[in-house]
Motif scaffolding. Structure first.
Motif, short mmCIF file in Angstrom:
data_model
loop_
_atom_site.label_atom_id
_atom_site.label_comp_id
_atom_site.label_asym_id
_atom_site.label_seq_id
_atom_site.Cartn_x
_atom_site.Cartn_y
_atom_site.Cartn_z
N ILE A 114 0.84 -1.20 0.00
CA ILE A 114 0.00 0.00 0.00
C ILE A 114 0.88 1.25 0.00
O ILE A 114 1.81 1.36 0.79
CB ILE A 114 -0.94 0.01 1.23
CG1 ILE A 114 -1.90 -1.18 1.16
CG2 ILE A 114 -1.70 1.32 1.33
CD1 ILE A 114 -2.76 -1.36 2.40
N GLY A 115 0.57 2.17 -0.89
CA GLY A 115 1.25 3.47 -0.92
C GLY A 115 2.70 3.41 -1.31
O GLY A 115 3.49 4.22 -0.83
N GLU A 116 3.07 2.47 -2.19
CA GLU A 116 4.49 2.35 -2.51
C GLU A 116 4.83 2.38 -3.99
O GLU A 116 5.79 1.74 -4.41
CB GLU A 116 5.06 1.09 -1.86
CG GLU A 116 5.08 1.20 -0.35
CD GLU A 116 6.05 0.25 0.31
OE1 GLU A 116 6.92 -0.31 -0.38
OE2 GLU A 116 5.91 0.06 1.52
N VAL A 117 4.06 3.11 -4.79
CA VAL A 117 4.50 3.36 -6.16
C VAL A 117 5.51 4.48 -6.04
O VAL A 117 5.17 5.59 -5.63
CB VAL A 117 3.32 3.76 -7.08
CG1 VAL A 117 3.82 4.26 -8.42
CG2 VAL A 117 2.38 2.59 -7.26
N GLY A 118 6.77 4.18 -6.33
CA GLY A 118 7.89 5.06 -6.03
C GLY A 118 7.77 6.50 -6.48
O GLY A 118 8.09 7.41 -5.73
N ASP A 119 7.29 6.74 -7.68
CA ASP A 119 7.28 8.11 -8.19
C ASP A 119 5.90 8.78 -8.07
O ASP A 119 5.63 9.76 -8.74
CB ASP A 119 7.75 8.14 -9.65
CG ASP A 119 6.93 7.23 -10.55
OD1 ASP A 119 6.22 6.35 -10.02
OD2 ASP A 119 7.00 7.40 -11.77
N PHE A 120 5.04 8.28 -7.16
CA PHE A 120 3.74 8.91 -6.95
C PHE A 120 3.72 9.56 -5.58
O PHE A 120 4.19 8.99 -4.59
CB PHE A 120 2.59 7.90 -7.06
CG PHE A 120 1.24 8.56 -6.99
CD1 PHE A 120 0.74 9.22 -8.09
CD2 PHE A 120 0.51 8.55 -5.82
CE1 PHE A 120 -0.50 9.86 -8.03
CE2 PHE A 120 -0.72 9.18 -5.74
CZ PHE A 120 -1.22 9.84 -6.86
N ASN A 121 3.18 10.76 -5.49
CA ASN A 121 3.12 11.52 -4.25
C ASN A 121 1.83 11.19 -3.51
O ASN A 121 0.81 11.83 -3.71
CB ASN A 121 3.21 13.02 -4.54
CG ASN A 121 3.26 13.84 -3.28
OD1 ASN A 121 3.63 13.35 -2.23
ND2 ASN A 121 2.89 15.10 -3.40
#
Length: 177
Positions: A114-121
């Motif tokens: 959860i919440g770990e797409v590297g280049d997404f804020n």
């Protein structure tokens, strides 16, 4: 050019028209609205007519008994129907790996942290959550994003039908991963 009588008539015509529509709206509202306070919901207004049935409580008990566990619903879900439900998500999400939009990409989202797409804020509400996007977690998220992670940035209210959520998750399971 214009005399005061013409302006007075034009003003009266506009005001009369607005008054006509206001009274029409009031009449329609009084005909087609029932006050929910009569049914136990203080301060709310329900549209339509209430039809009393013989035994409302037994209907609720039957609905609870017929409820299928989400895991069974997911096992029999139809990914092609989920692809149609995906149309509601398409405005903010993409399925291509690494192609973020307003929301993060959903390539391989099932079982992804959860919440770990590297280049997404991500919002702090989602970035602080632990665990993975399992089918059950996605079901809870899709049902009520604001309730699942209060303060997140997603503006979508959620998918109310459990069958739609199961079909969508079945579809997302076929994308990447």
């Amino acid at each position: 050019m214009f005399d005061t009588m013409t302006l007075t008539k034009a003003g009266a015509a506009v005001i009369g028209t607005l008054l006509f529509f206001l009274l029409g709206s009031w009449a329609a509202d009084s005909l087609y609205s029932t006050h929910a306070a009569a049914h136990g919901d203080e301060g709310e207004v329900a549209t339509g007519y209430v039809i009393a049935t013989a035994d409302d409580e037994s209907d609720e008990a039957e609905e609870e008994e017929e409820e299928v566990p989400f895991s069974e619903m997911l096992a029999s879900a139809d990914p092609s129907k989920g692809e149609k439900v995906w149309g509601k998500c398409r405005a903010c999400h993409k399925l291509e790996d690494g192609a973020n939009s307003t929301g993060p990409h959903l390539f391989g989202v099932v079982d992804r942290p959860i919440g770990e797409v590297g280049d997404f804020n991500y919002s702090d509400a989602l970035a602080s959550l632990d665990g993975n996007w399992t089918a059950d977690e996605l079901n809870a998220w899709l049902a009520d994003p604001k309730g699942y992670a209060p303060g997140n940035k997603m503006t979508y209210a959620g998918l109310k039908k459990e069958e739609d959520r199961a079909n969508l998750i079945a579809y997302l399971q076929t994308i990447g991963g």
